[in-house]
Design a protein around this motif. Structure first.
Motif, short mmCIF file in Angstrom:
data_model
loop_
_atom_site.label_atom_id
_atom_site.label_comp_id
_atom_site.label_asym_id
_atom_site.label_seq_id
_atom_site.Cartn_x
_atom_site.Cartn_y
_atom_site.Cartn_z
N MET A 1 22.18 7.32 -20.33
CA MET A 1 21.76 6.57 -19.16
C MET A 1 20.75 5.52 -19.61
SD MET A 1 19.84 7.95 -15.68
CE MET A 1 18.86 9.14 -16.56
N LYS A 2 20.90 4.33 -19.09
CA LYS A 2 19.98 3.24 -19.41
C LYS A 2 18.92 3.14 -18.31
CE LYS A 2 21.22 -0.12 -21.81
NZ LYS A 2 21.22 -1.24 -22.71
N VAL A 3 17.67 3.01 -18.73
CA VAL A 3 16.55 2.94 -17.80
C VAL A 3 15.68 1.75 -18.18
CG1 VAL A 3 14.48 4.14 -16.98
CG2 VAL A 3 16.53 5.46 -17.49
N ARG A 4 15.25 1.02 -17.18
CA ARG A 4 14.27 -0.05 -17.40
C ARG A 4 12.96 0.34 -16.75
NH1 ARG A 4 18.05 -5.18 -15.96
NH2 ARG A 4 19.13 -5.28 -17.95
N VAL A 5 11.88 0.12 -17.47
CA VAL A 5 10.54 0.35 -16.94
C VAL A 5 9.84 -1.00 -16.88
CG1 VAL A 5 8.34 1.54 -17.25
CG2 VAL A 5 10.48 2.68 -17.93
N HIS A 6 9.49 -1.42 -15.68
CA HIS A 6 8.77 -2.67 -15.46
C HIS A 6 7.28 -2.34 -15.35
CE1 HIS A 6 12.54 -4.82 -14.41
NE2 HIS A 6 12.90 -3.62 -13.99
N VAL A 7 6.48 -2.91 -16.23
CA VAL A 7 5.05 -2.65 -16.26
C VAL A 7 4.32 -3.94 -15.91
CG1 VAL A 7 3.10 -1.84 -17.65
CG2 VAL A 7 5.40 -0.90 -18.06
N SER A 8 3.38 -3.84 -14.98
CA SER A 8 2.61 -5.03 -14.58
C SER A 8 1.15 -4.64 -14.35
CB SER A 8 3.19 -5.64 -13.31
OG SER A 8 3.17 -4.70 -12.26
N LEU A 9 0.29 -5.62 -14.45
CA LEU A 9 -1.13 -5.37 -14.20
C LEU A 9 -1.36 -5.11 -12.72
CD1 LEU A 9 -2.69 -8.15 -16.44
CD2 LEU A 9 -2.80 -5.68 -16.83
N GLY A 39 3.91 -9.45 -17.33
CA GLY A 39 4.11 -8.01 -17.52
C GLY A 39 5.02 -7.78 -18.70
N ARG A 40 5.62 -6.60 -18.74
CA ARG A 40 6.57 -6.33 -19.81
C ARG A 40 7.69 -5.45 -19.28
NH1 ARG A 40 2.16 -3.31 -20.78
NH2 ARG A 40 2.41 -1.13 -21.32
N LEU A 41 8.79 -5.51 -19.99
CA LEU A 41 9.98 -4.74 -19.64
C LEU A 41 10.32 -3.85 -20.82
CD1 LEU A 41 12.55 -4.20 -17.92
CD2 LEU A 41 13.57 -6.13 -19.11
N ILE A 42 10.49 -2.56 -20.55
CA ILE A 42 10.84 -1.60 -21.59
C ILE A 42 12.19 -1.01 -21.22
CG2 ILE A 42 10.17 0.54 -22.75
CD1 ILE A 42 7.25 -0.14 -21.71
N GLU A 43 13.16 -1.10 -22.12
CA GLU A 43 14.48 -0.52 -21.88
C GLU A 43 14.62 0.76 -22.71
OE1 GLU A 43 17.17 -4.34 -20.63
OE2 GLU A 43 17.50 -3.46 -22.59
N LEU A 44 15.06 1.81 -22.05
CA LEU A 44 15.26 3.10 -22.70
C LEU A 44 16.70 3.53 -22.53
CD1 LEU A 44 12.20 4.96 -21.13
CD2 LEU A 44 12.28 3.95 -23.40
N GLU A 45 17.24 4.16 -23.54
CA GLU A 45 18.53 4.84 -23.44
C GLU A 45 18.19 6.32 -23.52
OE1 GLU A 45 22.46 4.96 -22.75
OE2 GLU A 45 21.55 3.04 -23.22
N VAL A 46 18.41 7.05 -22.43
CA VAL A 46 18.04 8.46 -22.36
C VAL A 46 19.26 9.31 -22.04
CG1 VAL A 46 15.66 7.94 -21.68
CG2 VAL A 46 17.38 8.34 -19.92
#
Length: 79
Positions: A1-9, A39-46
């Motif tokens: 499963m692909k997941v995106r984590v959006h991180v912002s201040l 911000g930043r975007l982190i993509e994970l394959e879990v």
């Protein structure tokens, strides 16, 4: 499963990188940009069995600085 984590201040936290981008956009002649937040975007394959609680724990323990940042988890549909 692909997941995106959006991180912002978090609101109210100074964003020097956003300010620099805003200044550069003005210098390039782009008007009408009132504010920039970076911000930043982190993509994970879990694994498909990874729980929402586990994803949340990953964010809280490593991917986001909970003192100054917010995060949003987005699960992507796979084709």
């Amino acid at each position: 499963m692909k997941v995106r984590v959006h991180v912002s201040l978090k609101p109210g936290v100074l964003d020097p990188q956003g300010r620099a981008v805003h200044h550069a956009l003005e210098g390039l002649g782009f008007s009408g940009v009132e504010d920039v937040r970076v911000g930043r975007l982190i993509e994970l394959e879990v694994a498909s069995g990874t729980t929402d609680a586990a994803l949340d724990e990953m964010c809280r323990k490593l991917l986001a600085n909970m003192v100054i940042e917010n995060y949003r988890i987005e699960k992507l549909e796979t084709a």
